[in-house]
Scaffold this active site. Sequence first.
Site, PDB file in Angstrom:
ATOM      1  N   HIS A  76       0.184   5.155   6.758  1.00 30.11           N
ATOM      2  CA  HIS A  76       0.316   5.515   5.342  1.00 30.11           C
ATOM      3  C   HIS A  76       0.584   7.006   5.149  1.00 30.11           C
ATOM      4  O   HIS A  76      -0.052   7.841   5.810  1.00 30.11           O
ATOM      5  CB  HIS A  76      -0.965   5.127   4.591  1.00 30.11           C
ATOM      6  CG  HIS A  76      -1.232   3.661   4.617  1.00 30.11           C
ATOM      7  ND1 HIS A  76      -2.084   3.081   5.536  1.00 30.11           N
ATOM      8  CD2 HIS A  76      -0.744   2.653   3.845  1.00 30.11           C
ATOM      9  CE1 HIS A  76      -2.110   1.768   5.330  1.00 30.11           C
ATOM     10  NE2 HIS A  76      -1.317   1.488   4.310  1.00 30.11           N
ATOM     11  N   GLY A  85      -2.057  -4.204   1.005  1.00 30.86           N
ATOM     12  CA  GLY A  85      -2.176  -5.437   1.774  1.00 30.86           C
ATOM     13  C   GLY A  85      -1.248  -6.546   1.334  1.00 30.86           C
ATOM     14  O   GLY A  85      -1.259  -7.635   1.926  1.00 30.86           O
ATOM     15  N   SER A 138       0.802  -1.225   0.000  1.00 25.92           N
ATOM     16  CA  SER A 138       0.000   0.000   0.000  1.00 25.92           C
ATOM     17  C   SER A 138       0.833   1.272   0.000  1.00 25.92           C
ATOM     18  O   SER A 138       0.363   2.319  -0.440  1.00 25.92           O
ATOM     19  CB  SER A 138      -0.938   0.002   1.212  1.00 25.92           C
ATOM     20  OG  SER A 138      -0.202  -0.152   2.416  1.00 25.92           O
ATOM     21  N   ASP A 166      -4.312   6.935  10.086  1.00 24.39           N
ATOM     22  CA  ASP A 166      -3.959   5.621  10.629  1.00 24.39           C
ATOM     23  C   ASP A 166      -2.521   5.565  11.144  1.00 24.39           C
ATOM     24  O   ASP A 166      -2.118   4.594  11.792  1.00 24.39           O
ATOM     25  CB  ASP A 166      -4.192   4.520   9.594  1.00 24.39           C
ATOM     26  CG  ASP A 166      -3.355   4.705   8.323  1.00 24.39           C
ATOM     27  OD1 ASP A 166      -2.443   5.544   8.309  1.00 24.39           O
ATOM     28  OD2 ASP A 166      -3.649   4.004   7.328  1.00 24.39           O
ATOM     29  N   ASN A 179       3.685  -5.652   5.630  1.00 21.80           N
ATOM     30  CA  ASN A 179       2.487  -6.383   6.049  1.00 21.80           C
ATOM     31  C   ASN A 179       2.833  -7.711   6.722  1.00 21.80           C
ATOM     32  O   ASN A 179       2.118  -8.153   7.627  1.00 21.80           O
ATOM     33  CB  ASN A 179       1.559  -6.623   4.850  1.00 21.80           C
ATOM     34  CG  ASN A 179       0.883  -5.341   4.397  1.00 21.80           C
ATOM     35  OD1 ASN A 179       0.327  -4.603   5.202  1.00 21.80           O
ATOM     36  ND2 ASN A 179       0.961  -5.047   3.109  1.00 21.80           N
TER      37      ASN A 179
END
Length: 212
Positions: free
Chosen positions: A189, A76, A41, A186, A105
């Site tokens: 990112h 992801g 991502s 979040d 991830n």
Amino acid sequence: MFINTQSLLNKVKLLVFVIPLLLISDHLQAKQTKLLILGDSLSAAYGLKQEQGWVSLLQDAWKDKPITLINAAISGETTDGALARLPRLLKQHQPTHIFVELGGNDGLQGHPVNKMADNLKSIVLLSKKSGVEVILQEMQIPTNYGKRYTRMFTDTYTSLATELNVTLIPFFLQNIALDDNLMQNDGIHPNALAQPIIANDMQTRLEAIISL
């Protein structure tokens, strides 16, 4: 036998003009670069429009250069998923270079570091077998995963780069992640403001590696 010297002269002049052009064309073709982005991502413009992402911005910056970026990053993505996709990507795009931005991830999901390392090693070796130059990016995860796991995770990239003789570049969010103004809510990112910063940094680093 009558020889038209003027016609012969014209043909010679044409060859003198055309041959260098053909040589230049061959040289330019040889310099064509295709850079495959194999990432997650962080390279897939998560939470943003694709044109806002650093990969798209970098392609815009290179619009006058003989380079094409293929963004195969998926939000992801893990090293397992990327390794499974890689053979098809190599066959389809036939890149000259590959930028590997993976492992985040795996770490966030607590996957065994040894398994992640094996996958990354396979990605590198498979790419090299296809004649592709590999650029590996170091990845980092939050420190709340424990000091031992975090250290093992980060050290994996240095060890692999040394063992497999590939170029290792620093994590592109190393400084950005510390600035809340450059991160999405979040905290993982980068936001739209961060994307040009990443693009500029990557342009400098990648150009030095691929020698445009």
